[in-house]
Structure formats: C-alpha cells, structure tokens
Design a protein around this motif. Structure first.
Motif, PDB file in Angstrom:
ATOM      1  N   THR A  44      38.019  28.757  44.584  1.00  0.00           N
ATOM      2  CA  THR A  44      38.495  29.425  45.578  1.00  0.00           C
ATOM      3  C   THR A  44      38.305  29.603  46.951  1.00  0.00           C
ATOM      4  O   THR A  44      39.046  30.186  47.967  1.00  0.00           O
ATOM      5  CB  THR A  44      37.343  31.008  46.243  1.00  0.00           C
ATOM      6  OG1 THR A  44      36.613  30.785  45.982  1.00  0.00           O
ATOM      7  CG2 THR A  44      37.168  31.205  44.458  1.00  0.00           C
TER       8      THR A  44
ATOM      9  N   ARG B  62      33.472  25.632  40.738  1.00  0.00           N
ATOM     10  CA  ARG B  62      34.009  27.561  40.621  1.00  0.00           C
ATOM     11  C   ARG B  62      33.615  27.870  41.913  1.00  0.00           C
ATOM     12  O   ARG B  62      34.270  28.633  42.014  1.00  0.00           O
ATOM     13  CB  ARG B  62      32.723  27.653  39.370  1.00  0.00           C
ATOM     14  CG  ARG B  62      32.842  29.244  38.911  1.00  0.00           C
ATOM     15  CD  ARG B  62      32.123  29.771  38.013  1.00  0.00           C
ATOM     16  NE  ARG B  62      30.899  29.190  38.358  1.00  0.00           N
ATOM     17  CZ  ARG B  62      30.494  29.743  37.985  1.00  0.00           C
ATOM     18  NH1 ARG B  62      30.465  30.507  36.676  1.00  0.00           N
ATOM     19  NH2 ARG B  62      28.797  29.677  37.948  1.00  0.00           N
ATOM     20  N   ALA B  63      32.320  27.476  42.839  1.00  0.00           N
ATOM     21  CA  ALA B  63      32.888  28.093  43.480  1.00  0.00           C
ATOM     22  C   ALA B  63      34.387  27.261  44.601  1.00  0.00           C
ATOM     23  O   ALA B  63      35.040  28.475  45.503  1.00  0.00           O
ATOM     24  CB  ALA B  63      31.386  27.760  44.702  1.00  0.00           C
TER      25      ALA B  63
ATOM     26  N   ALA C 116      31.452  42.665  48.866  1.00  0.00           N
ATOM     27  CA  ALA C 116      31.304  40.722  48.618  1.00  0.00           C
ATOM     28  C   ALA C 116      32.818  40.026  48.085  1.00  0.00           C
ATOM     29  O   ALA C 116      32.903  39.340  48.152  1.00  0.00           O
ATOM     30  CB  ALA C 116      30.590  40.829  47.333  1.00  0.00           C
ATOM     31  N   GLU C 117      33.656  41.477  46.685  1.00  0.00           N
ATOM     32  CA  GLU C 117      34.619  40.118  46.748  1.00  0.00           C
ATOM     33  C   GLU C 117      35.743  39.546  47.080  1.00  0.00           C
ATOM     34  O   GLU C 117      36.582  38.858  46.866  1.00  0.00           O
ATOM     35  CB  GLU C 117      34.098  41.275  44.762  1.00  0.00           C
ATOM     36  CG  GLU C 117      35.205  42.352  45.780  1.00  0.00           C
ATOM     37  CD  GLU C 117      33.999  43.802  45.668  1.00  0.00           C
ATOM     38  OE1 GLU C 117      32.850  43.179  45.777  1.00  0.00           O
ATOM     39  OE2 GLU C 117      34.884  44.445  45.236  1.00  0.00           O
TER      40      GLU C 117
ATOM     41  N   PHE D 279      37.617  30.807  36.989  1.00  0.00           N
ATOM     42  CA  PHE D 279      37.070  31.849  37.044  1.00  0.00           C
ATOM     43  C   PHE D 279      38.035  32.217  38.538  1.00  0.00           C
ATOM     44  O   PHE D 279      38.230  34.179  38.602  1.00  0.00           O
ATOM     45  CB  PHE D 279      35.772  32.152  36.970  1.00  0.00           C
ATOM     46  CG  PHE D 279      35.178  33.278  36.970  1.00  0.00           C
ATOM     47  CD1 PHE D 279      35.218  34.547  35.295  1.00  0.00           C
ATOM     48  CD2 PHE D 279      35.035  33.998  37.768  1.00  0.00           C
ATOM     49  CE1 PHE D 279      34.855  35.662  35.567  1.00  0.00           C
ATOM     50  CE2 PHE D 279      34.178  35.690  38.045  1.00  0.00           C
ATOM     51  CZ  PHE D 279      34.659  36.331  36.972  1.00  0.00           C
ATOM     52  N   GLY D 280      37.644  32.591  39.418  1.00  0.00           N
ATOM     53  CA  GLY D 280      37.667  32.958  40.772  1.00  0.00           C
ATOM     54  C   GLY D 280      39.124  33.353  41.041  1.00  0.00           C
ATOM     55  O   GLY D 280      39.837  34.005  41.336  1.00  0.00           O
TER      56      GLY D 280
ATOM     57  N   LEU E 251      27.045  29.408  34.678  1.00  0.00           N
ATOM     58  CA  LEU E 251      27.715  28.611  33.779  1.00  0.00           C
ATOM     59  C   LEU E 251      27.887  30.220  33.062  1.00  0.00           C
ATOM     60  O   LEU E 251      26.895  30.390  32.367  1.00  0.00           O
ATOM     61  CB  LEU E 251      28.272  27.604  33.594  1.00  0.00           C
ATOM     62  CG  LEU E 251      27.953  26.303  34.302  1.00  0.00           C
ATOM     63  CD1 LEU E 251      28.169  25.397  33.689  1.00  0.00           C
ATOM     64  CD2 LEU E 251      28.877  26.390  35.662  1.00  0.00           C
TER      65      LEU E 251
ATOM     66  N   ALA F 253      32.535  34.173  50.957  1.00  0.00           N
ATOM     67  CA  ALA F 253      31.539  33.869  51.409  1.00  0.00           C
ATOM     68  C   ALA F 253      30.688  33.703  49.559  1.00  0.00           C
ATOM     69  O   ALA F 253      29.968  34.425  49.827  1.00  0.00           O
ATOM     70  CB  ALA F 253      30.223  34.331  52.096  1.00  0.00           C
ATOM     71  N   VAL F 254      31.154  32.178  49.064  1.00  0.00           N
ATOM     72  CA  VAL F 254      30.757  32.393  47.766  1.00  0.00           C
ATOM     73  C   VAL F 254      29.885  31.510  48.025  1.00  0.00           C
ATOM     74  O   VAL F 254      28.786  30.768  47.697  1.00  0.00           O
ATOM     75  CB  VAL F 254      31.967  31.662  47.175  1.00  0.00           C
ATOM     76  CG1 VAL F 254      31.090  31.629  46.150  1.00  0.00           C
ATOM     77  CG2 VAL F 254      33.446  31.997  47.427  1.00  0.00           C
ATOM     78  N   MET F 255      29.018  32.057  46.929  1.00  0.00           N
ATOM     79  CA  MET F 255      26.945  31.531  46.473  1.00  0.00           C
ATOM     80  C   MET F 255      27.293  30.484  45.202  1.00  0.00           C
ATOM     81  O   MET F 255      28.216  31.826  44.034  1.00  0.00           O
ATOM     82  CB  MET F 255      26.587  33.012  46.374  1.00  0.00           C
ATOM     83  CG  MET F 255      25.278  32.699  46.371  1.00  0.00           C
ATOM     84  SD  MET F 255      24.144  34.470  46.473  1.00  0.00           S
ATOM     85  CE  MET F 255      22.301  33.975  45.913  1.00  0.00           C
TER      86      MET F 255
ATOM     87  N   LYS G 270      41.551  33.347  38.820  1.00  0.00           N
ATOM     88  CA  LYS G 270      41.971  34.561  37.540  1.00  0.00           C
ATOM     89  C   LYS G 270      41.288  35.490  37.456  1.00  0.00           C
ATOM     90  O   LYS G 270      42.951  36.818  38.034  1.00  0.00           O
ATOM     91  CB  LYS G 270      41.206  33.723  35.780  1.00  0.00           C
ATOM     92  CG  LYS G 270      41.773  34.687  35.348  1.00  0.00           C
ATOM     93  CD  LYS G 270      41.548  34.252  33.787  1.00  0.00           C
ATOM     94  CE  LYS G 270      41.471  35.505  32.258  1.00  0.00           C
ATOM     95  NZ  LYS G 270      40.714  34.915  31.495  1.00  0.00           N
ATOM     96  N   MET G 271      40.732  35.396  39.318  1.00  0.00           N
ATOM     97  CA  MET G 271      40.394  36.775  39.356  1.00  0.00           C
ATOM     98  C   MET G 271      41.411  37.673  40.438  1.00  0.00           C
ATOM     99  O   MET G 271      41.710  38.603  40.688  1.00  0.00           O
ATOM    100  CB  MET G 271      38.680  36.900  40.153  1.00  0.00           C
ATOM    101  CG  MET G 271      37.843  37.293  38.787  1.00  0.00           C
ATOM    102  SD  MET G 271      38.050  38.245  37.547  1.00  0.00           S
ATOM    103  CE  MET G 271      38.602  37.513  35.793  1.00  0.00           C
ATOM    104  N   ARG G 272      42.216  36.655  41.244  1.00  0.00           N
ATOM    105  CA  ARG G 272      43.183  37.121  42.117  1.00  0.00           C
ATOM    106  C   ARG G 272      44.660  36.767  41.377  1.00  0.00           C
ATOM    107  O   ARG G 272      45.358  37.494  42.542  1.00  0.00           O
ATOM    108  CB  ARG G 272      42.690  35.917  42.691  1.00  0.00           C
ATOM    109  CG  ARG G 272      41.544  35.385  43.476  1.00  0.00           C
ATOM    110  CD  ARG G 272      41.514  34.378  44.718  1.00  0.00           C
ATOM    111  NE  ARG G 272      40.070  34.948  45.540  1.00  0.00           N
ATOM    112  CZ  ARG G 272      39.167  34.534  45.633  1.00  0.00           C
ATOM    113  NH1 ARG G 272      38.619  35.007  44.040  1.00  0.00           N
ATOM    114  NH2 ARG G 272      38.167  34.548  46.135  1.00  0.00           N
TER     115      ARG G 272
END
Ligand code: ADP
Ligand code: MG
Lengths: 291, 351
Positions: free
Chosen positions: B152, B148-149, B74-75, B100-101, B88, B79-81, B103-105
């Motif tokens: 990414t 936020r979705a 999923a990560e 957030f997304g 939030l 396909a972002v939900m 930062k995770m990358r």
C-alpha cells in the motif's frame, strides 16, 4: 505398539456403533414401514404405493406440494433471517457500552425456553386478541383489535417464522459472539490499517471468519425447522400445513394403513434435508475457498 | 518519507485512572527506523495504535509532515501496522493476502497481481502467491505480512515485535531484510519491542518508555554509555552501581574517590548520585593505580567468547567485570585490582 495406533478408534467404537445402529436402524425400519411391510396387520408385500399416494394421489397431492413449498419457505426464511439478525446483534453486543452484561443476558434468555412455550408467547403477543392488537387499538392506530393484521395462524407461516426467529436468533448469536470473541479484534484493526472501510471489514474479514461456524449452525437450524411439528402444529393453519405436521397427522390416524404414508412422508423429509445439507456444504465449501 | 511527531500525547483508557501513555513527545525524522522499547504494559502498543489511528488519544497531537492526522481515520491515514502474530487471513491465499490493501482501494485485479509478484520478490519469497498461509513457516508468514503492508506504499510502517517470534538464525535474516527494505524504500518505520537486543539490532533511535513515560530517546550506543537513570542502565544489562556524592568531576563513594570525565553531556547534578560502569569497561590488573580499587574474585564464569568475573570489594559489595576471550591468569580466590577509566564512568541522579 500397533495397539497404540488403534486405541482411540477402539475407545470410540462403542459410541459410534450405537450411533450407526440408531441411524441406519431407524432409517431402515422407517423405510421398510414406508414400503407397506407391516406383519402385525398382515401386510407382507412391499411397494412404493405410500409414496405415490402422498405425492400424487388426488386426496393428498395438493396438500403435499403446497406443504412442501411452505416448509421450504418457513425453514429458509427463518434460518436466513435469524442468521442475519444474529450477526447484527452479535456485532452490537460485542461493543463496549453501558448495560452490556444485562443486554447479553437478556439476549440469551430464550435459549432454554421450549419451542412450545415460545409458540404460546407468539399467540399471546401477535394474535388478533393478543397484547399488540389490544395495545394498537388502545392507541387508536386500529379501530378494533380484530383489525390487527393476521400474523398468527396465517397461510404464509409468518407466526411460525416469528417463533423460530425468537428462538434461533440467540442460538446463532451466541455462536457468532463466541467466534468473534475467540478471533479478537486484531484482524479488523489490521484490515483497517490496510485501508478497509467498515463495510469492507465486514465483508472481507468478519464474514469469512464467522462463515464456517455460521454455515454449520444454519444446517442444524434448517434441518430442525424442516423436520419438527410442534410450532407449526400450534401456529399453522390446516391448509397449507408444513410437512412434519402432515406426517404427524398420518401417525395419529387410527387407520393403521396411514402408518405407511406417514413413514413415506418422513422419509421424503429426511431425504430432502440430507440432500440439501450435501448441496449446502458443497456450495459453502466452494464459496469459502473462493473468497 | 514522512516526518512523524508525537506532541504531548496522552492516553487514559476509560475506567482507568493511570495514564497508559503520558505526555509522550517524540520526533521521528523521515526515513528513520525508531524503536519503542520498554517492559510489557508500558504503553508501547497503545502508542503504536494511536499513530495507526486505531486508538484515539485522550489529548495531544500526532503530525505527519507537520499536519495533524488525528482527524484522518485509520483506513486513510497511511500508517500501516504489522502485527506480532502476523495475522495472515487464513481463508485467503498468500497472493490474496498481499493484495488485500490494493483490493480495498479498488485497484484493478491485473495491477494487483503484478504488484503482488513485485512485493513477494521484495521480501525474497517469489512463487508462493498460490499457497495457503498455513503452508508457510513462521518466518515466511512474517515476510508475507510485511509484503502485505508494503504494497500500500505506507507513509509510516508500524511493526509490533518484528523479531521476537523468530528463531535466532531467522532473526538475523529478518533484521537484514527489514534494514534493506528500509534503505530501498526509505519508509519511516516505528517498531515496538520489549527486548533491548532487538531494539539495538534494528533501530537508528530508541525511545525507552517506562510506565507510559518516555525516559530517553537516543541512538542505541548512548544507552550503554550514557543511560538516563539506573533503571535505564539496568534495562540495557547494566549491573554495576555504586552510591556516592558528586562534586565537580569527582565522585566520593564508600570505596574511595573516583574521577570521571563528564564528556560534554552532563548526566547528573551535584550531590547524591549513582556511579555506574559496564562490566566490559572495567580494567583488571591495571598498569597504574588511578581510579582503582582492590577486590577478590568470588566466581569466574567462562562464557566462551568472554569470561565473567564476580568480584567482592572491600565493603562487601560485589561488582562484575568481563574480559574478552579466555585470559587464563585469574582464578577464583585471587586478589585483583580493578580500575574504572575516567571516560567510561557514568553517573546518574539518585532517585
Ligand atoms: N483496552 C484497554 N483498556 C484498559 N486498559 C488498557 C487497555 N489496553 C491496554 N491497557 C493498559 O494500558 C497499559 C499499556 O498497555 P499496552 O500499550 O498494551 O502496553 P505494551 O504494549 O507496552 O505491553 C497497560 O497497563 C494495560 O493494562
Ligand atoms: Mg504490546
């Protein structure tokens, strides 16, 4: 009605009054005693002698400072390790697996067991003549049970930490589990779909969500381990000994003058715990804000 | 722009026997906005989570642009939900939530900050990056969740009940925002809803699902004109159903014969069928008597923009017709004729 606005405060007042009287009453009474004021044995003067005796006199100072260090070490280590292991256990117990109900039940089994019983269990298991030592000797890992490493009544407080872990891991565990259950898994699913890997989901989602509950419960655990004597009395050595045990011995001393020193030591423990709680809350509050 | 295909997708949850999703076959062309519609428990969320990679299908395949995505976790699937309750992160600022997304990358903070500003502008919420989620209204939280979705740059955006938690006036606003973003970015969107109105308002195509089984996959208007079954028709507010027998373009019922025009697409085989017609398509007091029957008005309900008539027919059954506005000449107790225009009649197989 003006009365409506005051109703809850009025209803709470009796309870709060008792708490306040007990808190300040006992602290105040203890503080006065620590100053040497004991009318029943004819001491009407007050001084800080008891404090300086406990902390700086030739007789007690080394015992006090070594004891303080040990108390810090044991409380910090048992709180931090218990919290860490409890998080790991809670994350495992949260999953779906065969035997989950049994595992969860066993995990919480120790909660109602008194600390004293757990301390005796530690002796039974870990001492040089204990179950593990004999088992290790049987298996041939060590030549005799007495070769087993000293884990009970050791100078580092290892057995005390073990006893506290045994008891506090389930305590932290149920708190973390309860938080995780009430939060559900949607936040993690969301983070996952936004690209967070396993570690990132732990670091940026689970940890901040459980942190407030974890922090307040670790304050409780830390203050408790810092101030109680049962477990260290049973599992500790005479030197260094944890401060609560030292205080207890002052109180058990038939010399009534030792009462002031015992109270002074108790006051010191109370002040340290209170100061740490304040610092801890301040730091954690900032940490949470800055995540 | 991603072309998403679900192939014979099945999901049986462990410990259950009934499949939550059964042989789902769905082709979603790139850049489309598709609704998964159905009553609660029909498997919509399960399907969405399988596309997102949060649930593993029991069998079948999911492809993005022809390549199976099942091996991709999923990560990394893209396909972002967006969840129904926004979710939030309460311990982060709005800006941190949106970023957030990235930062995770491992994107540098400076780039993240710029993108956050861009995204908040895209959802028409500039200058709120420093606020806390608590300080926002539900509609604003929804838009932050959307930003936020989108930050990414997802291949597919998955929305769970995007309008259901909003007040009526916010629904329109949100609907237009989603449509304009969809047009601007061309991202393939799949959303889930139990509300046919929400599906009709937003979707290019609706996939109607009952008990984990895809019933009909078509543009919204088809569900009003040519529903696949009586149940599908009822789900879209159909109320008039008359049992009959079809022979060619003629349906024989207890009320008489009706001629209908199958209009290219055949709906039901010869034999036992159910005839259906939408209340707004029934003509009251027609000029001629073709395809018409007699009845008596039992109730007249004035709804403002239109009036509903409940009409009792000869065999005692009841039918509902509506007329736009207030055409005041018909009263309760009046005898009326009602005609079913041939090209408005639809027949479905009887189960
Ligand atoms: N984790 C689960 N384990 C077992 N059954 C589940 C689980 N999640 C959903 N279901 C069942 O699968 C069916 C479809 O659920 P879901 O996809 O959530 O429906 P919807 O989103 O359309 O309301 C329901 O019958 C539900 O009870
Ligand atoms: Mg659902």
């Amino acid at each position: 009605m003006w009365w409506e606005r005051w109703r809850i405060a009025v209803m709470l007042a009796p309870t709060l009054l008792i708490i306040v009287v007990l808190f300040f009453g006992s602290l105040g009474y203890g503080f006065i005693q620590s100053l040497g004021y004991q009318p029943n044995i004819g001491n009407y003067s007050i001084s800080l002698d008891a404090y300086s005796t406990v902390m700086f006199s030739e007789r007690y100072s080394e015992q006090f400072w070594r004891g303080l260090r040990l108390t810090f070490f044991v409380s910090l280590a048992s709180t931090a390790i218990a919290a860490g292991l409890a998080i790991a256990c809670a994350l495992l117990l949260r999953q779906t697996f065969v035997g989950k109900r049994v595992a969860t039940f066993l995990f919480q089994l120790n909660l109602p067991v008194p600390h004293l019983v757990i301390a005796i269990g530690i002796i039974f298991l870990f001492s040089n003549s204990g179950l593990l030592a004999r088992a290790a000797a049987q298996m041939g890992w060590i030549s005799a049970p007495s070769d087993f490493p000293v884990l009970v009544r050791d100078t580092e407080g290892i057995s005390i930490i073990l006893a506290y872990l045994w008891k506090e891991i389930p305590f932290f565990g149920i708190i973390v589990l309860a938080i995780l259950q009430s939060v559900g898994e949607d936040y993690e699913d969301l983070a996952r779909s936004l690209g967070a890997n396993g570690w990132q989901r732990f670091r940026y989602v689970i940890l901040p969500l459980i942190m407030p509950g974890l922090l307040s419960s670790s304050i409780i655990v830390f203050a408790f381990t810092f101030g109680t004597y049962e477990v260290p009395k049973l599992l500790g050595v005479r030197f260094p000994e944890m401060l609560p045990v030292m205080a207890l011995e002052f109180f058990l001393n038939p010399d009534l003058n030792a009462r002031a020193e015992g109270m002074a030591l108790s006051m010191i423990i109370a002040v340290i715990v209170l100061a740490l709680v304040v610092v801890y809350m301040w730091i954690s509050d900032r940490a949470i804000r800055q995540t | 722009m991603t072309h998403v295909v679900l192939q014979k997708l099945n999901k049986v949850y462990p410990g259950t026997t009934q499949a939550a999703v059964q042989d789902m076959h769905l082709d979603i062309p790139s850049g489309q906005l598709v609704a998964l519609l159905g009553p609660s428990g029909c498997g919509k969320t399960t399907t969405l989570k399988m596309i997102a990679g949060l649930i593993h299908p029991s069998s079948g395949d999911i492809t993005f642009d022809g390549a199976s995505v099942l091996p991709i976790p999923a990560e990394r699937r893209g396909a972002v939900m967006v969840f129904q309750n926004y979710l939030l992160f309460p311990y982060m600022s709005v800006g941190q939530n949106v970023g957030f997304g990235l930062k995770m990358r491992g994107v540098p903070q400076k780039t993240i900050n710029q993108k956050v500003i861009e995204m908040l502008e895209l959802v028409k919420l500039p200058n709120i990056a420093n606020r806390r989620p608590k300080q926002l209204s539900g509609g604003q939280q929804q838009r932050v969740a959307l930003a936020r979705a989108l930050i990414t740059a997802p291949k597919v955006l998955l929305l769970d009940e995007p309008l259901s938690n909003l007040d009526a006036h916010l629904r329109d606003e949100m609907r237009e925002l989603i449509l304009s973003i969809q047009r601007q970015l061309g991202v393939t969107m799949i959303f889930v809803t139990h509300d046919q109105e929400e599906a009709v308002l937003l979707a290019n195509q609706i996939a109607l699902i009952f008990e984990g089984v895809l019933q009909q996959y078509a543009p919204p208007d088809v569900f009003y004109r040519q529903p696949i079954s009586e149940r599908a028709a009822r789900f879209f507010g159909g109320v008039n159903f008359i049992a009959g027998t079809r022979r060619g373009d003629r349906v024989t019922t207890a009320l008489g014969d009706f001629v209908f025009n199958p209009a290219g697409k055949d709906s039901a085989p010869e034999g036992a069928v159910t005839l259906t017609i939408r209340p707004e398509q029934i003509v009251l007091q027609p000029a001629d008597t073709r395809n018409s029957i007699a009845g008596r008005i039992r109730a007249r309900i004035y709804v403002g923009t239109y009036t509903r008539y409940k009409i009792v027919l000869n065999d005692g059954s009841e039918i509902e017709a509506t007329r736009p506005g207030d055409v005041g000449s018909l009263e309760e107790g009046d005898a009326v004729r009602l005609a079913f225009p041939e090209d408005r009649i639809w027949v479905v197989a009887q189960r």
